[in-house]
Structures are given as structure tokens and as C-alpha cells.
Design an enzyme around this catalytic site. Structure first.
Site, PDB file in Angstrom:
ATOM      1  N   GLY A  40     -22.556  80.945  24.755  1.00 46.59           N
ATOM      2  CA  GLY A  40     -22.932  81.485  26.057  1.00 46.59           C
ATOM      3  C   GLY A  40     -21.867  82.445  26.531  1.00 46.59           C
ATOM      4  N   ASP A 151     -10.072  72.900  16.524  1.00 47.65           N
ATOM      5  CA  ASP A 151     -10.503  74.304  16.548  1.00 47.65           C
ATOM      6  C   ASP A 151      -9.376  75.237  16.964  1.00 47.65           C
ATOM      7  OD1 ASP A 151     -12.303  76.292  15.977  1.00 47.65           O
ATOM      8  OD2 ASP A 151     -13.314  76.207  17.928  1.00 47.65           O
ATOM      9  N   LYS A 153      -6.974  78.241  16.986  1.00 49.37           N
ATOM     10  CA  LYS A 153      -6.951  79.644  16.543  1.00 49.37           C
ATOM     11  C   LYS A 153      -6.563  80.485  17.761  1.00 49.37           C
ATOM     12  CE  LYS A 153     -11.992  79.768  17.017  1.00 49.37           C
ATOM     13  NZ  LYS A 153     -13.259  80.233  16.443  1.00 49.37           N
ATOM     14  N   ASN A 156      -8.655  80.686  20.959  1.00 52.39           N
ATOM     15  CA  ASN A 156      -8.768  79.535  21.850  1.00 52.39           C
ATOM     16  C   ASN A 156      -7.488  79.247  22.617  1.00 52.39           C
ATOM     17  OD1 ASN A 156     -11.432  79.159  21.301  1.00 52.39           O
ATOM     18  ND2 ASN A 156     -11.116  77.557  19.770  1.00 52.39           N
ATOM     19  N   ASP A 169     -11.803  75.547  24.904  1.00 56.51           N
ATOM     20  CA  ASP A 169     -12.925  75.244  24.005  1.00 56.51           C
ATOM     21  C   ASP A 169     -12.802  73.907  23.285  1.00 56.51           C
ATOM     22  OD1 ASP A 169     -15.200  75.261  22.532  1.00 56.51           O
ATOM     23  OD2 ASP A 169     -15.092  77.399  22.060  1.00 56.51           O
ATOM     24  N   THR A 188     -12.985  76.645  12.046  1.00 58.41           N
ATOM     25  CA  THR A 188     -13.133  78.054  11.701  1.00 58.41           C
ATOM     26  C   THR A 188     -12.578  78.201  10.287  1.00 58.41           C
ATOM     27  OG1 THR A 188     -12.845  78.615  14.024  1.00 58.41           O
ATOM     28  CG2 THR A 188     -12.426  80.381  12.421  1.00 58.41           C
TER      29      THR A 188
HETATM   30  C1  PIT Z   1     -11.744  82.509  29.582  1.00 54.61           C
HETATM   31  C2  PIT Z   1     -10.869  82.489  30.655  1.00 54.61           C
HETATM   32  C3  PIT Z   1     -10.528  81.269  31.198  1.00 54.61           C
HETATM   33  C4  PIT Z   1     -11.046  80.109  30.693  1.00 54.61           C
HETATM   34  C5  PIT Z   1     -11.915  80.136  29.635  1.00 54.61           C
HETATM   35  C6  PIT Z   1     -12.268  81.353  29.067  1.00 54.61           C
HETATM   36  C7  PIT Z   1     -12.411  78.862  29.151  1.00 54.61           C
HETATM   37  C8  PIT Z   1     -13.265  78.717  28.162  1.00 54.61           C
HETATM   38  C9  PIT Z   1     -13.683  77.392  27.674  1.00 54.61           C
HETATM   39  C10 PIT Z   1     -14.729  77.317  26.785  1.00 54.61           C
HETATM   40  C11 PIT Z   1     -15.125  76.087  26.308  1.00 54.61           C
HETATM   41  C12 PIT Z   1     -14.491  74.900  26.714  1.00 54.61           C
HETATM   42  C13 PIT Z   1     -13.425  74.988  27.595  1.00 54.61           C
HETATM   43  C14 PIT Z   1     -13.028  76.229  28.065  1.00 54.61           C
HETATM   44  O1  PIT Z   1     -14.903  73.700  26.220  1.00 54.61           O
HETATM   45  O2  PIT Z   1      -9.678  81.214  32.250  1.00 54.61           O
HETATM   46  O3  PIT Z   1     -12.069  83.699  29.027  1.00 54.61           O
HETATM   47  O4  PIT Z   1     -16.164  75.972  25.441  1.00 54.61           O
END
Ligand code: PIT
Length: 335
Positions: A40, A151, A153, A156, A169, A188
Site C-alpha cells: 500500500g 526483514d 535492509k 526499512n 515494517d 529479501t
Molecule cells: C515512512 C515514514 C515514516 C514511517 C514509515 C514510513 C513507516 C512504515 C511502516 C511500514 C510497515 C510497518 C511499520 C512501519 O509495519 O515516518 O516513509 O509496514
């Protein structure tokens, strides 16, 4: 509109959140997108009342159902909700409507480590040491809670306003009983440990393997085992021959070699002293771990962060006007 409140005393509601818009350039007037993934998109939002910024991840419920990710996304939210570490992204609230689930997260204004690495090619050793030390703190917190991350990398890793690194993530994270093994094939390709490829069952040791790969990539600009085809990457990982560029320090080569040992039981971080051995390696000799946890170190990463509008440290993405279909099966009752 249903809403869940995670921080007591906070008055954040979904209706309060408004998109932040690009102020100039090609996408002027469009909502700011911080990132796009298979999952997403993450958009930058703010509130008119207190003006704080949030990164809001929005995922189509139809998409989640079609990819059979219902359990996964519920677990991701539960994990994030339970986590409170300065080295891991904070989840402030979670919402849902008929089309999407939303995760309202802390905004890290410094942008992705990945973007910075592409900009400068490779990091100076002091920057790589600092970034990795933050990841070690995140790992220490997660492993203590029996959570594998799986994960790691540069994509992240985010930089906050002080230049401290935070893990994002948790789509591949898993809670594990100590001593157990799991057999799922995740990660990855460039960062996957040999025991995952060999389907021998894996545990927390895979996080230390990926830490070695990360150190290499931060210092060299690309990971040690790479190819355009995943199968070729896996063959190289199983061969296990690390080829270091001439500019890499002896200490860096030493810690990478110890983290990327083929046998999980011999890997630095995964022997009897655990993560302590990682902290005590000479590559980290300039890190005061107590000061790091107290956020009292001046982060060398601050040199990578630009000043300007709040989205200046992010790549820009076109706005997506399409609206996902509604989804009513009810899997998201507990979201
Ligand atoms: C950004 C900026 C920010 C936070 C994020 C992304 C967070 C992403 C995220 C995605 C996931 C998750 C936790 C955090 O489980 O300040 O570009 O799938």
C-alpha cells in the site's frame, strides 16, 4: 468510521488528520506520499489542532484478503502496538473504514537510509557504525520480547529528526519460543540466511546474518551477494564467499565475517553471550552504548539530513486517485 486509541491521554482521531500537500514542484497541491510498497502507501498527514506530523500507512482491505494477508496484518498491528523502543517506529493509532486499514505512525523526517545511501554511494565508517548500533539496540529489544525481525535492509531504516535510526515494517516479524525453529521462506533475497534457503528451519540467528549483510551494504553501497536473478543470489549465499573491497577496514571485515558465518550456531550474537558479543566487537569501540540508549550521542548521520519543507528528505511519488473497492467480510473486526 471505527477508531482505536493506543496512547492514553492522546486525542488523535481519524477525522483530525489532514493530508500535507507538496508546496511546489511537479506535484504541487497533491498529498505527500512518503513511500509505496506491495502493501500500500504511506502518506504524510498532520492535524490542524496541534500540527504534529504522522506517517499514515493505508492498505486496501480487498488487497489484503486477495493476498491472504489478514492474519499477517492483524499480527503486524499487535506487534507494533506492544513495542515501545526509541529504535523502532511507534504506532500512535490504528483505524479502518469500509475500504482501508490505516496505521498512524511516528513521522521520521530524516527519510530512509536507503535514499541517503543512493545519494552518497557509500557511508563513511562512523556513519555505518552509528546506524548499525541503532539496529543492535532495536534487535536487543525485539529479541528480549522473543520477536524475530527478519526483514533488515536499508529500505526499512528511517532517520528521525536527530539522525537516530528506527526500524520500520514488521510484515515479516514473528514471535518465537526460544529453542523453536520456523520453516517459512521470508525476507529479501540479498539478506536471506543460508539456513532459510536450505529450508533447515531458522530462528533468531537469521537476524544476525542480515546484520552482517547490512554492514557490508552500508560500507560498500551494495550487498555482498547480488544478481538480477534471485536464484543466482541464493547460489552465492550458499557458496558463502565474501569479497571485500580494498577500502574496508580490518575491523569491519572481521565483524561482517563473524556475523555471516554459514553455521547459525557459530554466528556472532547467537552464541552463549548473545548480543553482548556484537556490542563488544572492536568495530563498535567508539560507541558508548549507554549514551546511545539515552540519545546523548551527536548522530553523525545528521550530515545526511537536508533542511527545508518536512518532506525534503523523501523521494517524491505521484498521487494515486483511485479508490479501493469496499470490503465487508469482517476479518478486520479486531483491527
Ligand atoms: C515512512 C515514514 C515514516 C514511517 C514509515 C514510513 C513507516 C512504515 C511502516 C511500514 C510497515 C510497518 C511499520 C512501519 O509495519 O515516518 O516513509 O509496514
Amino acid at each position: 468510521m471505527f477508531s482505536v486509541f493506543l496512547s492514553p491521554g492522546s486525542t488523535l482521531t481519524f477525522e483530525d488528520l489532514v493530508p500535507v500537500l507538496y508546496q511546489e514542484g511537479r506535484y504541487q497541491g497533491d498529498p505527500v506520499t512518503l513511500g509505496i510498497g506491495g502493501f500500500g502507501r504511506v502518506e504524510l498527514m498532520t492535524t490542524l489542532s496541534h500540527g504534529k506530523y504522522y506517517a499514515v500507512k493505508r492498505v486496501s482491505k480487498k488487497h489484503i484478503v486477495s493476498k491472504r494477508q489478514e492474519e499477517h496484518i492483524l499480527f503486524e498491528k499487535e506487534i507494533l502496538k506492544a513495542i515501545q523502543s526509541d529504535f523502532i517506529i511507534r504506532l500512535h493509532a490504528a483505524f479502518k473504514d469500509t475500504r482501508y486499514i490505516y496505521m498512524v505512525m511516528e513521522f521520521c523526517s530524516g527519510g530512509e537510509i536507503w535514499t541517503k545511501l543512493k545519494e552518497v554511494g557509500r557511508f563513511e565508517e562512523s556513519i555505518a557504525v552509528f546506524c548499525t548500533a541503532c539496529v543492535v539496540e532495536a534487535y536487543s529489544y525485539l529479541h528480549k520480547k522473543n520477536i524475530m525481525y527478519r526483514d533488515l535492509k536499508p529500505e526499512n531504516l528511517m532517520l528521525d529528526v536527530k539522525g537516530y535510526v528506527k526500524l520500520i515494517d514488521f510484515g515479516f516479524a514473528k514471535e518465537m519460543v526460544r529453542g523453536d525453529k520456523t520453516y517459512s521462506f521470508v525476507g529479501t533475497p540479498e539478506y536471506i540466511a543460508p539456513e532459510i534457503i536450505k529450508n533447515q528451519g531458522h530462528d533468531f540467528a537469521v537476524d544476525f546474518w542480515s546484520l552482517g549483510i547490512l554492514i557490508f551494504e552500508l560500507l560498500a553501497g551494495s550487498p555482498p551477494f547480488s544478481s538480477s536473478e534471485p536464484q543466482r543470489i541464493y547460489a552465492k549465499i550458499l557458496d558463502g564467499v565474501l569479497k571485500f573491497p580494498p577500502y574496508m577496514s580490518e575491523a569491519a571485515k572481521s565483524i561482517i565475517s563473524k556475523l555471516c558465518r554459514p553455521r547459525p550456531g557459530q554466528r556472532l550474537g547467537n552464541t552463549k553471550n548473545g548480543i553482548k558479543d556484537v556490542r563488544h566487537h572492536r568495530w563498535f569501540s567508539n560507541i558508548n552504548w549507554h549514551k546511545l540508549r539515552m540519545r546523548q550521542i551527536d548522530a553523525p548521520t545528521i550530515r545526511l539530513i537536508r533542511k527545508g519543507p518536512c518532506y525534503i528528505n523523501f523521494d517524491r511519488f505521484p498521487y494515486d486517485q483511485t479508490k479501493a473497492d469496499e470490503e465487508f467480510s469482517g476479518w478486520d473486526r479486531d483491527f
